[in-house]
Design an enzyme around this catalytic site. Structure first.
Site, mmCIF file in Angstrom:
data_model
loop_
_atom_site.group_PDB
_atom_site.id
_atom_site.type_symbol
_atom_site.label_atom_id
_atom_site.label_comp_id
_atom_site.label_asym_id
_atom_site.label_seq_id
_atom_site.Cartn_x
_atom_site.Cartn_y
_atom_site.Cartn_z
ATOM 1 C CB VAL A 97 -0.952 -0.013 1.204
ATOM 2 C CG1 VAL A 97 -1.777 1.270 1.272
ATOM 3 C CG2 VAL A 97 -1.874 -1.231 1.133
ATOM 4 C CE1 TYR A 98 6.256 5.159 1.858
ATOM 5 C CE2 TYR A 98 7.407 3.572 0.483
ATOM 6 C CZ TYR A 98 7.341 4.809 1.073
ATOM 7 O OH TYR A 98 8.361 5.711 0.875
ATOM 8 N N GLY A 99 3.854 1.488 -1.385
ATOM 9 C CA GLY A 99 4.329 1.636 -2.759
ATOM 10 C C GLY A 99 3.275 2.250 -3.659
ATOM 11 C CB ALA A 100 -0.373 1.685 -3.939
ATOM 12 C CB SER A 101 0.998 6.077 -1.020
ATOM 13 O OG SER A 101 2.319 5.945 -0.518
#
Length: 223
Positions: free
Chosen positions: A146-150
């Site tokens: 999810v961090y990477g997606a942000s």
């Protein structure tokens, strides 16, 4: 006349080192973060070229007020570095914490957009420059990140901003670090990048000649 840079997330790490590098390169800096004591210490270290601006990056009005104070002190705003960000304690979607996701979105996405929104009128008036902290994680697929997606958002948004700002001569740069040894991690990463490596990349992009726009910079650990 010295130019002026507004930086979010300046209490430590990349933000603090960028403030140091920018002042060394002749810039005035606005130091924005929640930790007032750390900002005051850094402003004391940097002297008259720095202004401590305590505030919360997730609050648009606090960012607007901080930029207003910075412009009142130094006369103009020439660049803004949307650097504030956070990670997650649990990776992946299945085991991830929705409350942490909401906090991450508020800081990594909305907080960054608030910096852009608050700074844009001043930057447009001065043919200014935006710098956004992306990540190498924003250009690869990591299982459930999810961090990477942000950070994928930051890269996409940054490219769109660059096209928008080009219409009036402005510039936008996404800085994409690999792993950096900062307080972002619970344990030190001594063999990885240092915050000053990223700071020097930011200053390089800011000080590029007007004819050149550095759209993205990837800085990766050698080892």
């Amino acid at each position: 006349m010295a130019k002026t840079l507004f930086i979010t997330g300046t209490s430590s790490g990349i933000g603090a080192e960028t403030a140091r590098a920018a002042v060394k390169a002749g810039w005035n800096v606005g130091l924005f973060a929640r930790s007032e004591d750390k900002l005051n210490d850094l402003a004391g270290e940097l002297g008259d070229a720095a202004l401590a601006l305590p505030g919360d990056a997730t609050d648009l009005e606090e960012q607007r007020a901080a930029i207003g104070k910075l412009v009142e002190k130094f006369g103009a705003l020439d660049a803004a570095f949307a650097n504030a960000g956070t990670g997650l304690s649990v990776a992946g979607t299945e085991k991830g914490d929705p409350e942490e996701w909401e906090k991450l979105v508020r800081i990594n996405i909305l907080g960054l957009m608030w910096t852009v929104k608050a700074a844009m009128p001043q930057l447009k008036a001065n043919t200014g420059h935006l710098v956004l902290t992306g990540s190498a994680a924003g250009r690869v697929h990591l299982a459930g990140s999810v961090y990477g997606a942000s950070k994928w958002f930051v890269h996409g948004y940054g490219g769109n901003l660059a096209a928008e700002m080009k219409e009036w001569g402005g510039r936008c740069t996404v800085i994409a670090p690999g792993m950096v040894d900062t307080p972002f991690f619970d344990e030190g990463k001594p063999d990885k990048l240092k915050p000053e490596d990223i700071a020097s990349a930011v200053v390089y992009a800011l000080d590029a000649p007007d004819r050149a726009t550095v759209r993205e910079m990837f800085i990766m650990p050698t080892h």
